[in-house]
Design a protein around this motif. Structure first.
Motif, PDB file in Angstrom:
ATOM      1  N   UNK A 162       1.142   5.355 -11.615  1.00 23.21           N
ATOM      2  CA  UNK A 162       1.687   4.414 -12.594  1.00 23.21           C
ATOM      3  C   UNK A 162       3.142   4.093 -12.267  1.00 23.21           C
ATOM      4  N   UNK A 163       3.877   5.115 -11.869  1.00 21.37           N
ATOM      5  CA  UNK A 163       5.290   4.923 -11.536  1.00 21.37           C
ATOM      6  C   UNK A 163       5.456   3.931 -10.387  1.00 21.37           C
ATOM      7  N   UNK A 164       4.586   4.021  -9.398  1.00 21.16           N
ATOM      8  CA  UNK A 164       4.693   3.120  -8.260  1.00 21.16           C
ATOM      9  C   UNK A 164       4.356   1.682  -8.631  1.00 21.16           C
TER      10      UNK A 164
ATOM     11  N   UNK B  16       0.831  -1.202   0.000  1.00 17.63           N
ATOM     12  CA  UNK B  16       0.000   0.000   0.000  1.00 17.63           C
ATOM     13  C   UNK B  16       0.865   1.251   0.000  1.00 17.63           C
ATOM     14  N   UNK B  17       1.970   1.200   0.783  1.00 20.58           N
ATOM     15  CA  UNK B  17       2.878   2.349   0.791  1.00 20.58           C
ATOM     16  C   UNK B  17       3.507   2.538  -0.577  1.00 20.58           C
ATOM     17  N   UNK B  18       3.857   1.420  -1.216  1.00 25.24           N
ATOM     18  CA  UNK B  18       4.497   1.514  -2.527  1.00 25.24           C
ATOM     19  C   UNK B  18       3.532   2.030  -3.578  1.00 25.24           C
ATOM     20  N   UNK B  19       2.251   1.724  -3.424  1.00 21.57           N
ATOM     21  CA  UNK B  19       1.262   2.159  -4.396  1.00 21.57           C
ATOM     22  C   UNK B  19       0.699   3.536  -4.060  1.00 21.57           C
ATOM     23  N   UNK B  20       1.119   4.118  -2.947  1.00 18.04           N
ATOM     24  CA  UNK B  20       0.637   5.445  -2.576  1.00 18.04           C
ATOM     25  C   UNK B  20       1.301   6.488  -3.462  1.00 18.04           C
ATOM     26  N   UNK B  21       0.657   7.645  -3.577  1.00 14.03           N
ATOM     27  CA  UNK B  21       1.197   8.723  -4.411  1.00 14.03           C
ATOM     28  C   UNK B  21       2.507   9.226  -3.824  1.00 14.03           C
ATOM     29  N   UNK B  22       3.474   9.466  -4.670  1.00  8.32           N
ATOM     30  CA  UNK B  22       4.763   9.982  -4.233  1.00  8.32           C
ATOM     31  C   UNK B  22       4.956  11.376  -4.797  1.00  8.32           C
ATOM     32  N   UNK B  23       5.877  12.085  -4.163  1.00 12.57           N
ATOM     33  CA  UNK B  23       6.136  13.452  -4.599  1.00 12.57           C
ATOM     34  C   UNK B  23       7.153  13.412  -5.726  1.00 12.57           C
TER      35      UNK B  23
END
Length: 598
Positions: A333-335, A14-21
């Motif tokens: 998508x990046x995640x 879930x953390x990996x699929x969360x939005x990143x900055x």
């Protein structure tokens, strides 16, 4: 789903699929990477955009000439000439705009198609744990809506900014050369616009991130509802499910309104700032005209250039919304693309031993689905002889199906190792391993196609006779032959047009046609009645004469002919032997056997 050492936990995924900055430049490099592969078309489009900027710059000059020269002196030829040039320039501008727009749309569509295929392939290559821990609806949003948002980023409007940039620089230089005081006045609005854009950028992006998350929840709820409709109808839970969907829909509505609010404030504010700049030029320009320091034509042309100067700023501010939406989608998508599978293959895999000559072995195998929990398998030593039938029996949760998942490398052992003819299972390519194993499970998967599609799924192209032979052995040929379209009969989504027994027969026919040297039957006849089970069991017995067969069954009457019966209990091998031997031992197997016939 729970994971063991080396596998990601649900919270980690879930953390990996969360939005990143993510920086905008990184996103642009990612998205435009495919576009830049076609450098010739990009260069041609840049040239067209430069020509558009030049033609746009010329247009106000025609109006100026008409006002300052043709009208005061009543020179009709000058009037006709400038009007004609204005029309011809506009036509040429339209042709170039069409060519540029079409070309950019072509580049955009190709780039997005490649990205969508790349993402789809990447998702399919992920390990079993990935799909256990991610929502189907969320993956669908990423493959559809999120990628479509990235397409907006490389649309013709986005590339038009290049032409607008040329226009902006050229017009600004011209305005300073024409009248630096008026140019300085209008330039005062630029820092104000910049600050405004920076202020709204973070808020709009955050709002769109919330909108995308809410849309994923809606898709997940829809997907769950449609796949569980029989359960919902049986337990009359339509109202609770509607209330749940209503809550998610209202949440999405709230986030959407928040995003709309920021956009609704932002656009008029940018327009107001631009209008103040135009009004300032109009005021002081009019004073210059009154003092005979500027002609009316000069003022009209100057105002036209100011509008041209503001158009790139206005389009940039509108494009900012596209960037914010695209960046949120890019983060998602990046995640997905940054996920690292835990089931990996070695660089130079060994060929799968065909035919198998000795045995499949589990050497001191331990396995837990999640670190810190009890082991599903504990110190399992097990030998499965080649060419024989090995049955795995035991109570629910004893570890039988876990062994199957390890043999097909849906998971890897936490410790210990598995060998095929003394070659470690990790030495084989996953495709090579799984192509040599046919699995028939109690949970039958039927694809949305025809009966023939389902039987041949996963097999090499074969003739119709082989398909019918597999159907005969699976005791479903008579049913198929009675259908008007026979093998071409659609089965509906998830095989909704078939009964449970018919689905099971199709899956058995699929395994028969695959003709793999290793056959795993995980409660393969559980959905059939006793008569059908006997008919299919006879066919399976004939098939398994030359196969290495692993049979998991709760009905112990179906495994009494197995060459070897392994009794599992709490993740360990409790007993092993033939049916008669185990009955004489009066252990767990005899208790299970007696319980079924009480």
């Amino acid at each position: 789903m729970i994971n063991g050492p080396g596998r990601m936990s649900p919270s980690q995924i879930k953390e990996q699929l969360a939005a990143s900055d993510t920086t905008t430049s990184e996103m642009i490099r990612f998205v435009f990477g495919s576009v830049l592969k076609r450098r010739g078309l990009v260069a041609l489009n840049v040239a067209l955009l430069t020509m558009m900027a030049g033609l746009n710059f010329v247009v106000p000059q025609f109006t100026k000439n008409i006002i300052d020269h043709a009208l005061p002196h009543s020179i009709t030829t000058e009037l006709y000439r400038n009007v004609t040039l204005l029309i011809l320039t506009t036509i040429l501008l339209g042709i170039i705009t069409f060519a540029s727009t079409y070309m950019m749309q072509m580049l955009s569509q190709r780039a997005i198609t490649e990205l969508r295929i790349k993402t789809y392939q990447f998702i399919l290559k992920q390990d079993y744990a990935f799909f256990q821990d991610t929502k189907t609806g969320d993956l669908m949003v990423r493959l559809t809506s999120d990628i479509s948002n990235l397409q907006m980023l490389i649309s013709a409007n986005t590339f038009g900014i290049i032409g607008n940039l040329f226009t902006f620089v050229g017009v600004l230089c011209f305005l300073f050369w024409q009248n630096w005081q008026l140019a300085a006045l209008v330039s005062v609005t630029f820092p104000i616009l910049f600050i405004t854009i920076r202020f709204f950028r973070t808020r709009i992006r955050e709002s769109f991130a919330n909108v995308r998350t809410a849309q994923s929840k809606i898709n997940n709820q829809l997907q769950a509802t449609l796949t569980e409709i029989e359960l919902i109808k049986s337990y009359t839970t339509e109202i609770p499910e509607t209330q749940k969907f209503e809550s998610i829909a209202n949440e999405s509505n709230t986030y959407s309104l928040t995003a709309t609010k920021w956009q609704a404030i932002f656009q008029p504010l940018v327009t107001l700032i631009n209008t103040i700049g135009t009004a300032t030029v109009l005021l002081f320009g009019a004073l210059l005209v009154m003092n005979h320091q500027m002609t009316i034509g000069d003022l009209v042309a100057y105002l036209a250039y100011v509008t041209m100067l503001q158009d790139p700023i206005r389009s940039f501010s509108m494009l900012m919304n596209v960037f914010q939406t695209a960046q949120v989608s890019y983060d998602r998508i990046k995640n997905i693309l940054s996920y690292t599978p835990t089931i990996t293959e070695i660089t130079q895999p060994a060929p799968f031993p065909l035919p198998l000559s000795t045995s499949i072995q589990l050497h001191d195998v331990n396995f837990d689905y999640q670190s810190g929990t009890d082991y599903a398998l504990k110190n399992v030593f097990l030998t499965i002889p080649v060419g024989q039938t090995t049955a795995l029996v035991g109570r629910s949760g004893s570890g039988k199906s876990t062994i199957v998942k390890l043999l097909t490398r849906l998971y890897d052992c936490s410790s210990g190792h598995i060998t095929f003819d003394n070659i470690d299972i990790k030495s084989f390519a996953l495709k090579d391993l799984r192509q040599n194993i046919a699995v028939v499970s109690q949970e039958v998967t039927i694809i949305d196609g025809t009966i023939g599609d389902n039987i041949t799924y996963g097999s090499q192209p074969t003739d119709v006779a082989a398909i019918w032979r597999a159907a005969e052995l699976a005791d479903i040929a008579s049913f198929i032959s009675q259908l008007p379209q026979q093998l071409d009969t659609p089965v509906g989504e998830r095989g909704i047009k078939l009964s449970g027994g018919q689905k099971q027969r199709l899956s058995i026919a699929r395994a028969l046609l695959k003709d793999a040297p290793i056959v795993i039957l995980d409660e393969a006849t559980a959905a059939l009645d006793n008569e059908s089970e006997k008919a299919i069991q006879h066919a399976l017995d004939n098939l398994m004469v030359t196969k290495t067969s692993i049979v998991i069954a709760h009905r112990l009457s179906t495994v009494h002919k197995a060459n070897q019966i392994i009794v599992m209990d709490e993740g360990q091998v409790a007993e092993s032997g033939t049916h008669d031997t185990l009955l004489k031992n009066k252990g767990i197997y005899k208790k299970l056997y007696d319980a079924q016939f009480e």
